[in-house]
Scaffold this active site. Structure first.
Site, PDB file in Angstrom:
ATOM      1  N   CYS A 111     -52.267 -58.850  11.764  1.00  0.00           N
ATOM      2  CA  CYS A 111     -52.621 -58.272  13.054  1.00  0.00           C
ATOM      3  C   CYS A 111     -51.523 -57.364  13.584  1.00  0.00           C
ATOM      4  O   CYS A 111     -50.363 -57.473  13.235  1.00  0.00           O
ATOM      5  CB  CYS A 111     -52.979 -59.350  14.075  1.00  0.00           C
ATOM      6  SG  CYS A 111     -51.628 -60.447  14.470  1.00  0.00           S
TER       7      CYS A 111
ATOM      8  N   ARG B 213     -54.948 -53.554  13.140  1.00  0.00           N
ATOM      9  CA  ARG B 213     -54.517 -54.305  11.965  1.00  0.00           C
ATOM     10  C   ARG B 213     -53.441 -53.507  11.263  1.00  0.00           C
ATOM     11  O   ARG B 213     -53.437 -52.268  11.317  1.00  0.00           O
ATOM     12  CB  ARG B 213     -55.687 -54.525  10.987  1.00  0.00           C
ATOM     13  CG  ARG B 213     -56.824 -55.320  11.571  1.00  0.00           C
ATOM     14  CD  ARG B 213     -56.463 -56.785  11.754  1.00  0.00           C
ATOM     15  NE  ARG B 213     -57.595 -57.526  12.272  1.00  0.00           N
ATOM     16  CZ  ARG B 213     -57.859 -57.663  13.564  1.00  0.00           C
ATOM     17  NH1 ARG B 213     -57.059 -57.119  14.458  1.00  0.00           N
ATOM     18  NH2 ARG B 213     -58.902 -58.329  13.970  1.00  0.00           N
TER      19      ARG B 213
ATOM     20  N   HIS C 166     -51.432 -64.696   8.838  1.00  0.00           N
ATOM     21  CA  HIS C 166     -50.984 -64.660  10.230  1.00  0.00           C
ATOM     22  C   HIS C 166     -49.660 -63.930  10.340  1.00  0.00           C
ATOM     23  O   HIS C 166     -48.779 -64.110   9.514  1.00  0.00           O
ATOM     24  CB  HIS C 166     -50.778 -66.088  10.746  1.00  0.00           C
ATOM     25  CG  HIS C 166     -52.040 -66.773  11.132  1.00  0.00           C
ATOM     26  ND1 HIS C 166     -52.751 -66.408  12.242  1.00  0.00           N
ATOM     27  CD2 HIS C 166     -52.707 -67.789  10.566  1.00  0.00           C
ATOM     28  CE1 HIS C 166     -53.823 -67.188  12.337  1.00  0.00           C
ATOM     29  NE2 HIS C 166     -53.826 -68.029  11.334  1.00  0.00           N
TER      30      HIS C 166
END
Lengths: 257, 58
Positions: free
Chosen positions: A225, A234, A156
């Protein structure tokens, strides 16, 4: 005609408050209920923002600390699995020699000094949503740690502890250090983070596309991301295995120096 | 809405205030424990992999 209608309007206007104040009361009730619903919705949204920005981080930090603690317990007490590839100094191991990592279980700890001296995150097998809540996720189809091929890891960038928050700050030469309990693996970033589309699965190939690597090697790929809060693209970083050393010889120079 | 709830709570003003506080805490707990974890993956912050399509096939 005009006189009559004017009189009717006047009598209607007079009739409204005369009817027990009910029409005014209904309007008041409607306005009050609508504003109460609006205030409730606003409160819900604020609570949800608190949940996403703050509470997921609190939960993820404790989950990641738990995973690292579990690994360290395992490594300090349990019998250490012998002979990880790379530990012996570079003989490529045959495919299928090592059993695959167990899905959803942590098996390594990653350190990236660029993200802070105390930055360390567990690496778990799999990239499912639930796995990524507890740490970084290793793509199941990619190589094992230190093996020839591509050891690809997703994390993340925002929420759930923001592990890859500083991802764009990675520069060529930065160390990405991992340990599996027996060996320290030091990877070195080879180029600035590369921006691509979510469907570009070639970036985690054994020889990653667009990476500039020409032949087989021991590579590492990090994905997160881009943009920071979005999902349209990405961000990818590639590294190659620079050195390994057994844990008995202490931490690698990339972490101590 | 809130006036209606307040009128239907039992007891005097203090008891009502206490019951409403408990109600609010219970609602926040349910939201954080069940509703938000369900809603959060619908937002884009979870998309950090490049093989989401492949992952669904596997």
């Amino acid at each position: 005609m005009t006189v009559r209608s004017g009189a009717a309007a006047r009598s209607g206007a007079r009739g409204r408050p005369g009817a027990g104040g009910r029409p005014g009361g209904v309007a008041r009730l409607v306005v009050r209920t609508v504003s109460e619903v609006c205030v409730t919705a606003g409160t819900l949204i604020v609570l949800f923002v608190v949940y996403v920005l703050f509470w997921t981080g609190v939960r993820a930090d404790s989950a990641m600390d738990g995973e690292i603690g579990k690994l360290q317990d395992q490594w300090s007490t349990g019998p250490v699995a012998a002979g990880t590839p790379g530990a012996t100094g570079g003989q490529p191991s045959g495919p299928g020699k090592q059993p695959p990592y167990e899905n959803g279980k942590s098996f390594a700890v990653m350190y990236i000094p660029r993200f802070g001296a105390d930055w360390s995150k567990p690496v778990l097998e799999g990239t499912a949503v639930d796995v990524l809540k507890k740490g970084l996720g290793h793509y199941g189809r990619t190589a094992r740690l230190g093996e020839t091929g591509n050891f690809a890891v997703a994390g993340h960038r925002r929420t759930y502890g923001d592990p890859f928050k500083d991802f764009p700050r990675l520069r060529p030469g930065d160390a990405v250090v991992l340990t599996d309990g027996t060996t320290w693996f030091t990877y070195r970033i080879d180029r600035r983070p590369y921006r691509t589309l979510p469907t570009d699965i070639g970036v985690i190939d054994p020889v990653p596309r667009e990476s500039g690597y020409s032949g087989p090697g021991r590579y590492l790929t990090l994905t997160t991301c881009e943009p920071e809060w979005g999902h349209s693209h990405r961000l990818i970083a590639w590294a190659h295995l620079d050195s390994t050393q057994p844990v008995e010889r202490g931490r690698p120079s990339a972490l101590t120096g | 809405m809130y006036g209606w709830i307040w009128r239907h709570l039992p007891g005097n003003a203090w008891v009502k205030a206490l019951v409403s506080l408990v109600l609010v805490l219970a609602i926040v707990y349910v939201l954080f424990q069940y509703v938000f974890p369900w809603a959060e993956p619908l937002l884009p912050f979870n998309d950090v992999t490049v093989d989401r399509g492949m992952g669904a096939v596997r």
